[in-house]
Each structure stands twice: as C-alpha cells, then as structure tokens.
Design a protein around this motif. Structure first.
Motif, PDB file in Angstrom:
ATOM      1  N   GLY A  46       0.830  -1.204   0.000  1.00 44.15           N
ATOM      2  CA  GLY A  46       0.000   0.000   0.000  1.00 44.15           C
ATOM      3  C   GLY A  46       0.862   1.251   0.000  1.00 44.15           C
ATOM      4  N   ALA A  47       1.915   1.237   0.842  1.00 45.87           N
ATOM      5  CA  ALA A  47       2.798   2.402   0.923  1.00 45.87           C
ATOM      6  C   ALA A  47       3.532   2.609  -0.398  1.00 45.87           C
ATOM      7  N   PHE A  48       3.985   1.519  -1.021  1.00 45.64           N
ATOM      8  CA  PHE A  48       4.694   1.644  -2.302  1.00 45.64           C
ATOM      9  C   PHE A  48       3.768   2.169  -3.397  1.00 45.64           C
ATOM     10  N   THR A  49       2.531   1.643  -3.420  1.00 47.39           N
ATOM     11  CA  THR A  49       1.567   2.122  -4.410  1.00 47.39           C
ATOM     12  C   THR A  49       1.338   3.619  -4.233  1.00 47.39           C
ATOM     13  N   LEU A  51       3.352   5.770  -3.000  1.00 44.85           N
ATOM     14  CA  LEU A  51       4.533   6.513  -3.448  1.00 44.85           C
ATOM     15  C   LEU A  51       4.493   6.714  -4.963  1.00 44.85           C
ATOM     16  N   ILE A  52       4.179   5.607  -5.666  1.00 40.54           N
ATOM     17  CA  ILE A  52       4.178   5.690  -7.129  1.00 40.54           C
ATOM     18  C   ILE A  52       3.068   6.617  -7.611  1.00 40.54           C
ATOM     19  N   VAL A  53       1.846   6.403  -7.072  1.00 39.11           N
ATOM     20  CA  VAL A  53       0.699   7.195  -7.535  1.00 39.11           C
ATOM     21  C   VAL A  53       0.904   8.673  -7.235  1.00 39.11           C
ATOM     22  N   SER A  54       1.348   8.975  -6.009  1.00 40.31           N
ATOM     23  CA  SER A  54       1.475  10.397  -5.652  1.00 40.31           C
ATOM     24  C   SER A  54       2.582  11.057  -6.466  1.00 40.31           C
ATOM     25  N   THR A  55       3.643  10.306  -6.790  1.00 38.78           N
ATOM     26  CA  THR A  55       4.704  10.895  -7.614  1.00 38.78           C
ATOM     27  C   THR A  55       4.173  11.224  -8.999  1.00 38.78           C
ATOM     28  N   VAL A  56       3.408  10.279  -9.554  1.00 42.71           N
ATOM     29  CA  VAL A  56       2.849  10.520 -10.890  1.00 42.71           C
ATOM     30  C   VAL A  56       1.903  11.716 -10.855  1.00 42.71           C
ATOM     31  N   LEU A  57       1.010  11.759  -9.839  1.00 37.55           N
ATOM     32  CA  LEU A  57       0.025  12.835  -9.757  1.00 37.55           C
ATOM     33  C   LEU A  57       0.688  14.190  -9.562  1.00 37.55           C
ATOM     34  N   SER A  58       1.780  14.215  -8.794  1.00 40.54           N
ATOM     35  CA  SER A  58       2.395  15.520  -8.512  1.00 40.54           C
ATOM     36  C   SER A  58       3.030  16.112  -9.773  1.00 40.54           C
ATOM     37  N   ILE A  59       3.292  15.255 -10.774  1.00 39.43           N
ATOM     38  CA  ILE A  59       3.807  15.783 -12.043  1.00 39.43           C
ATOM     39  C   ILE A  59       2.766  16.690 -12.688  1.00 39.43           C
ATOM     40  N   ALA A  76      -5.605   2.028  -1.644  1.00 42.42           N
ATOM     41  CA  ALA A  76      -6.536   1.117  -0.974  1.00 42.42           C
ATOM     42  C   ALA A  76      -7.083   0.102  -1.974  1.00 42.42           C
ATOM     43  N   ILE A  77      -7.431   0.557  -3.174  1.00 39.11           N
ATOM     44  CA  ILE A  77      -7.993  -0.357  -4.185  1.00 39.11           C
ATOM     45  C   ILE A  77      -6.924  -1.350  -4.655  1.00 39.11           C
ATOM     46  N   TRP A  78      -5.728  -0.835  -4.917  1.00 41.62           N
ATOM     47  CA  TRP A  78      -4.647  -1.695  -5.410  1.00 41.62           C
ATOM     48  C   TRP A  78      -4.283  -2.753  -4.370  1.00 41.62           C
ATOM     49  N   ALA A  79      -4.156  -2.316  -3.085  1.00 46.06           N
ATOM     50  CA  ALA A  79      -3.832  -3.267  -2.023  1.00 46.06           C
ATOM     51  C   ALA A  79      -4.989  -4.253  -1.842  1.00 46.06           C
ATOM     52  N   GLY A  80      -6.232  -3.746  -2.014  1.00 46.65           N
ATOM     53  CA  GLY A  80      -7.396  -4.634  -1.935  1.00 46.65           C
ATOM     54  C   GLY A  80      -7.291  -5.729  -2.987  1.00 46.65           C
ATOM     55  N   ALA A  81      -6.854  -5.350  -4.184  1.00 48.94           N
ATOM     56  CA  ALA A  81      -6.685  -6.337  -5.250  1.00 48.94           C
ATOM     57  C   ALA A  81      -5.636  -7.378  -4.861  1.00 48.94           C
ATOM     58  N   TYR A  82      -4.555  -6.913  -4.223  1.00 44.10           N
ATOM     59  CA  TYR A  82      -3.534  -7.859  -3.752  1.00 44.10           C
ATOM     60  C   TYR A  82      -4.109  -8.817  -2.715  1.00 44.10           C
ATOM     61  N   GLY A  83      -4.896  -8.233  -1.758  1.00 40.35           N
ATOM     62  CA  GLY A  83      -5.488  -9.059  -0.714  1.00 40.35           C
ATOM     63  C   GLY A  83      -6.389 -10.128  -1.331  1.00 40.35           C
ATOM     64  N   PHE A  84      -7.212  -9.718  -2.293  1.00 37.37           N
ATOM     65  CA  PHE A  84      -8.133 -10.626  -2.985  1.00 37.37           C
ATOM     66  C   PHE A  84      -7.346 -11.753  -3.665  1.00 37.37           C
ATOM     67  N   THR A  85      -6.276 -11.374  -4.383  1.00 37.83           N
ATOM     68  CA  THR A  85      -5.498 -12.362  -5.129  1.00 37.83           C
ATOM     69  C   THR A  85      -4.772 -13.325  -4.192  1.00 37.83           C
ATOM     70  N   VAL A  86      -4.195 -12.767  -3.139  1.00 37.61           N
ATOM     71  CA  VAL A  86      -3.471 -13.618  -2.181  1.00 37.61           C
ATOM     72  C   VAL A  86      -4.410 -14.668  -1.613  1.00 37.61           C
ATOM     73  N   GLU A  87      -5.626 -14.237  -1.273  1.00 40.02           N
ATOM     74  CA  GLU A  87      -6.580 -15.192  -0.690  1.00 40.02           C
ATOM     75  C   GLU A  87      -6.927 -16.295  -1.703  1.00 40.02           C
ATOM     76  N   LYS A  88      -7.192 -15.861  -2.957  1.00 39.46           N
ATOM     77  CA  LYS A  88      -7.590 -16.844  -3.978  1.00 39.46           C
ATOM     78  C   LYS A  88      -6.458 -17.829  -4.265  1.00 39.46           C
ATOM     79  N   ILE A 210      -4.051   2.117   3.734  1.00 43.53           N
ATOM     80  CA  ILE A 210      -4.187   3.499   4.210  1.00 43.53           C
ATOM     81  C   ILE A 210      -3.230   3.728   5.387  1.00 43.53           C
ATOM     82  N   GLY A 211      -3.120   2.727   6.262  1.00 43.43           N
ATOM     83  CA  GLY A 211      -2.149   2.821   7.358  1.00 43.43           C
ATOM     84  C   GLY A 211      -0.737   2.998   6.823  1.00 43.43           C
ATOM     85  N   GLY A 212      -0.392   2.225   5.803  1.00 46.92           N
ATOM     86  CA  GLY A 212       0.950   2.311   5.220  1.00 46.92           C
ATOM     87  C   GLY A 212       1.213   3.682   4.642  1.00 46.92           C
ATOM     88  N   LEU A 213       0.240   4.196   3.943  1.00 42.84           N
ATOM     89  CA  LEU A 213       0.365   5.532   3.334  1.00 42.84           C
ATOM     90  C   LEU A 213       0.559   6.595   4.410  1.00 42.84           C
TER      91      LEU A 213
END
Lengths: 300, 374
Positions: A46-49, A51-59, A76-88, A210-213
């Motif tokens: 979540g924290a890495f996502t 970082l990437i998103v905010s860097t892109v947006l700040s451009i 939150a959505i991206w990490a949610g996708a990871y959580g979903f995939t990990v479970e599956k 969100i905690g990571g961010l």
C-alpha cells in the motif's frame, strides 16, 4: 504534564497505525480462523503504491488535497486487489486442509511479497513525499502534536467508526457476522461465503494500505521490509485485544501504542518492547482470549 | 623485445641490490624490520605493507639513503598469530632492527610490543586499530598511522564540545554492535571531557514505525546536541521528527549516516546534520604518486592499508633522518615534533602515539551535499 500529553499523543498515533493493520488480522481470523501473515506485506505494498501514484500525480501539479484523496483511493484499491489475489491463490485451495497448512502458506506469501518488491522496486530506502500538509492552525501546538499526527488520528477514528457502522448495519456486514459465527449455516441460508471472505480480505487490505500511506508520509521513508515489524506489532495488538474481535483490535492497538510510548518516555526506549510484550503475557495469563475476545467452546 | 629489456633492467637492479646487501657497507646500514602476516589467511592485509616499505626504501636508497646510510629491510612473517609474533619480534631484534614497521593485526601487535619495549625499539603500525595499544600508556614505543576503533567517537565528541561548544549532549544508538559500541565510547569521552554532560543515553529499536516518544524525551532532556550511533534509516527518521517538532538540536552522527541515501531520504531535514567519515585521500598528490609507483613496480593496484603503510614508512624514515641517529629517544622526539608529508597530508604523532590528521573528518550537509567542515 506537558510531557505526559506529548507522550500520550505519540502513543495514540502509534496505536492508530497499529489499529489500521490489526483490523485486517482480526477480521480475517474472525471469519476463516487464519492468521494472515502476509498482511504486513499488504501494508508495505500500500505504501509503495501510494509513493508511485502520488509521484505521478504531482507531475500534473494537482492540489495537495486532491493528490491525497486520489492516492488514498488508489492504494486502498490496489492493495485490496492484492489481498483478494493472495486469498484466492494461497488460502482458498487450502480451506479444507489442516490448520497448519494455510499458516505456512501465509508465511510463504509474506516472504514472496517482500522479495517481489525487493526485486521489482529496490532494496534501498526511498524518500516518501509529505502528502499531509503542515496546517497553519496547528502551528502553536506543533511541539505537542503535529499536523500529520492529527490527520492520522482523525482518519483512523473515522475509518473505525465507518467500519463499525458497516459491520453493524449493512447487508454485507450482517453477512460477514453470520459467516464468522457459522460458515456452514451461513451458506445454508443463502450467503455467498466465498464472496464474503473475499470482501473481508479486500476491506482489511484497503485499511492496511491506508495505514501504510499515513505512516510513510509521517516518517518520510519506505523500503520493502517496513511491513515486517509493523505486521508483528499489529498482530500482537490484535491478540492483546482478543483476536477475532473488531473493537478488541482497536483497544489492543491503543494499549500497545501507549505502553510503548510511556515506557520510552518514563523508563527507557531500550526496554520499549520488553514492556509491550510483558503486558501481553500478563493479559494473556489472566484473560487467555485477550481483552475483548470470547473464549468459544469447542465446536463438536 | 620490450619485455626482454624490462627483465634485463630488473636483473640489473637485483644485482645492484644484492651488491648493497652483501657489500662491506652492510655494517653502516639502517635496518628497518617489517613484520606482519605475509602468508596464510590474512596475507592480503600484510603484503601491501611490505610493498609500501620497499617502494619508500628504494626511493630513499636511490637518493643516497638516510643521512648517507643505506636502508635495509628485514622482512619477517608473523601470520597474524600472537604466539608467532613474539618469535618474530625476538628474531628482528637479534638481527639488529633499529625500528619496526608493523605488526598488522592488533592481537599480534599486542603480543610483540613488550619485547620491543624491553629493547627500546620504536614500532609503527599501519593497521592495528585496538584503542588500548595507544591509550593504555603501556606501550610508549608504539605509534600508528591508522585511526583507532574509538577515533570516530572521539572525533564526534571533540567536534561537539570543542568546536560547537555544546554543554548538554544526548547519545542515542540503534542497539547494534556498531552503533552501540560507538555510543559507549562517545559517552565515556563526553564524561572524561568534563566540559559537557550526557543528559540522555538511550537505544532505539531499528525499524519502529515512529520515534516521536524518543524525540520528546530528547527535547525534555534539553540536550543541545544529539550524537547518534547507527545507520541512516533511523537517523533520518529521528532528524525528520525533531525538525518537524521545531527542534533545532544539533545532530551529529557517524559514517553509517554519511551516505547519500540519508540526504535523499531526509531531504530538507538533512540540512545542517553533521556526520564523521574517513578522510578522502584519493586526491592527495602523494597518495596518487604512491599508487602509481606501486602499479609501475608490481603491475597491480595496491592492497589493504597501503596508504597507511606508505605513511608509516615515510614517517619513520623521516624521523630517522631528522633524529640524525638510531637512538630511540631521538626518533620518538622527531615523530612527535616534526611534521611529515604523507598520503594523509602533513602528520605528526601525539604523546600517546596516534597520528594526528589520520582518521575521521567531520562533514556537514549543506545544500544537499556532504561538505567537509573539519
């Protein structure tokens, strides 16, 4: 007295981060009885996502508030996708296996995700941009509590309230509680258990992201390993409060955060972990199921 | 063809060298013992010193020797083992060594030193870093051209107390071997200095999500400066939180923090932070010349402690020349009082035997870069 208040706020900040992660542990445990050891890694992703998103947006020269909101949503959505995939991938195939198998699978997932980020991103520490602005009205009290601490506290508190309301009053929340109480019975009354489990993973992962961010923005740096220690502490908090119980995880997190803060402030930070874990041992001796946990009778 | 001429030249040199060794002038030579690990696991630490001594001595002999006397090297292997080092020392003294360059390892050096002390022989090591060797006062005949293990902490404390004039110091470490070891030395030095006091001494847990409680504690201790022993991830978190809480406390750290990642991660908050690090010698003309001479003579880049060994050889031959005799008292005087140009710049030795100017410099972050300030 000032010193006490300062330590109190620093404990609350720590506690609210632990709480955001601990909720994921406790919700997953409540529903499928699994300790999801990969949860700390979701926090890190979540924290890495973010970082990437905010860097892109700040451009694109967006206002800081818009960047913050969009980054929170995206991570939150991206990490949610990871959580979903990990479970599956890692837990669903093992749902009928002995209890130890998904546990080992979870540890494997944790190691996998850490190394994946290590290879795909970098082993170095990266600077994290301050997404939370320094408010002018916080200036007079900035010595006691900073802007980012204030944002962390309010954001955590509102998320907890929302989550409680969600679990109590919505259809999905009721279905979650039903699944937690008895999975077979829930299926019999027409609840799509697989969907509920997926939803739980997604919500838990989103909160962790969100905690990571928030914490990355607060301390200004991340690397692939930050999820490990945060995950261990949040897991401890969840056990302290009674694993499986949502209010318990929140209570446990604040107790852990405050204990660490006061132990550092009044004794020595050398012993911060000693105090935190002594407290855990004491509580588990007197209340083996944790503070708010219910010791359930063996289902026959 | 070119090769053949090269070999011929080397043969000629060998014949000349052999003539010097065997000639009647031998009685008139100054003998320098070179002791260290020249075989075994740790040979790579010892052999560069032999090469450095050879280069310096060849150079001196080509210019006519020290005060008209040729210099002769007695090279002895101690394999870095204390029990063998005592034999090495005895052998060198019986062969008539006037001064010793060596030994290489701290343990072997410590074992050999009492033997040299008995005969009053001056010893100069390029690589033995154990603090006790100079600080215990047990070995007045010992000198070295490398900073001792605690030199970094001493540099930090001296800078804080003498240059910045700080009176109250908080010492924070990361509980690791490196950070805690450094913090312990720093604490001792602050207490010994008498000019400042340690108002806080704490270890933090590396990787914790937040250090604000420790930062509050630093503020409450009213420390004017923080000395941090550890690495840059924790340092940048602590500095960032201190600055966000409007604390202007001076932050001094070690070469675990003197890393560009620290500046990258702490960003604007890194400004003004002090960190110690090894002095950079690559731009020193003598160091460049020594390196070049090594490449020309041996065809490879110099190895471990070469600069230190080159400095040791220069210092001891310079002292012999200044002293005008091989009498230990006179050599010691020259080592302490006469500056000598080395790859580390101009150095002399303090009363304990440590070289001044060798070791750690203080850097400060200015405009996003580490600038040497002392």
């Amino acid at each position: 007295m000032d010193y006490f208040i300062e330590l109190f706020f620093s404990g609350l900040t720590r506690g609210s981060i632990y709480a955001l992660i601990a909720l994921g542990y406790t919700m997953v445990y409540g529903i499928i009885g699994l300790i999801n050891f990969a949860h700390g890694e979701i926090y890190m992703i979540g924290a890495f996502t973010a970082l990437i998103v905010s860097t892109v947006l700040s451009i694109y020269n967006m206002p800081l508030a818009a960047i913050l909101v969009l980054t929170v949503l995206a991570s939150a959505i991206w990490a949610g996708a990871y959580g979903f995939t990990v479970e599956k991938l890692a837990y669903k195939p093992l749902r009928k296996a002995p209890r130890l198998s998904p546990l080992i699978s979870a540890i494997g997932m944790s190691i996998f995700l850490q190394n994946y980020v290590l290879l795909a991103q970098t082993p170095d520490f990266l600077p994290f941009p301050p997404l939370i602005p320094e408010f002018a009205f916080m200036e007079p009290v900035s010595g006691v509590i900073g802007s980012s601490e204030l944002v962390i506290l309010t954001m955590t508190t509102s998320l907890m309230l929302l989550l409680t309301l969600f679990i109590k009053f919505t259809r999905l929340g009721k279905a979650m509680r039903a699944t937690a109480q008895d999975r077979t019975m829930a299926r019999l009354v027409g609840i799509n258990v697989n969907m509920i489990i997926s939803a739980t993973f997604i919500i838990g992962s989103g909160l962790a992201a969100i905690g990571g961010l928030l914490i990355a923005s607060h301390i200004g740096q991340i690397n692939f390993f930050i999820g490990f220690i945060a995950g261990i502490k949040a897991f401890t908090a969840a056990v302290l409060g009674g694993i499986g119980s949502v209010p318990g995880a929140v209570l446990g997190s604040f107790i852990l955060g405050l204990t660490e803060s006061f132990a550092t402030g009044y004794v020595s930070s050398d012993y911060e972990d000693v105090f935190a874990f002594s407290l855990l041992v004491l509580i588990l001796i007197f209340r083996p199921a944790g503070l708010l946990g219910k010791s359930s009778a063996e289902k026959v | 063809m070119k090769n053949a001429r090269h070999i011929l030249a080397m043969l000629c040199a060998l014949v000349v060298a052999a003539a010097v060794h065997a000639g009647p002038a031998a009685a008139e030579t100054i003998k320098i013992g070179v002791a260290g690990a020249h075989s075994g696991d740790l040979a790579s630490y010892g052999l560069p010193t032999v090469k450095a001594a050879e280069l310096v001595v060849n150079d001196i002999n080509a210019r006519g020797g020290i005060n008209g006397k040729k210099v002769e090297l007695l090279i002895e292997d101690d394999v870095c083992k204390p029990e063998i080092a005592t034999n090495t020392a005895t052998k060198l003294i019986s062969q008539g060594a006037h001064v010793i360059i060596g030994h290489i390892c701290s343990g072997a050096t410590k074992a050999a030193l009492p033997i040299y002390k008995e005969s009053g022989t001056i010893v100069i090591s390029p690589s033995a870093t154990n603090p006790d060797l100079t600080q215990s006062g047990d070995y007045p005949n010992f000198y070295r051209t490398i900073a001792s293990d605690d030199a970094q902490a001493r540099t930090e404390v001296d800078f804080a107390v003498k240059v910045l004039g700080v009176r109250k110091i908080a010492i924070i470490h990361d509980k690791g071997d490196y950070g805690k070891g450094l913090a312990e030395f720093a604490k001792t030095f602050v207490e010994q200095s008498g000019a400042a006091e340690v108002v806080l001494y704490e270890g933090v847990t590396p990787g914790a999500v937040d250090y604000s409680a420790v930062v509050q504690k630093i503020r409450r201790s009213q420390a004017e400066a923080v000395i941090f022993g550890g690495y840059h991830p924790e340092a940048s978190k602590i500095v960032t939180q201190m600055r966000k809480k409007k604390m202007e406390t001076i932050f001094i750290s070690d070469d675990g923090v003197k890393d560009d990642t620290f500046i990258k991660v702490a960003g604007q908050y890194a400004e003004g932070v002090y960190a110690t690090g090894p002095a950079d010698v690559t731009a020193n003309p003598l160091a460049m010349a020594a390196r070049e001479a090594h490449v020309t003579a041996y065809g490879v880049e110099p190895g471990a402690f070469f600069d230190n060994a080159y400095a040791a050889a220069l210092a001891i031959t310079h002292a012999l020349e200044q002293a005008g005799s091989t009498e230990p008292g006179a050599i010691a005087d020259a080592l302490r009082t006469k500056e000598v140009a080395t790859p580390f710049g101009n150095i002399h030795f303090d009363e304990r035997g440590d070289a001044t100017g060798v070791g750690f410099s203080v850097y400060q972050v200015q405009n996003g870069q580490y600038i040497q300030v002392q």
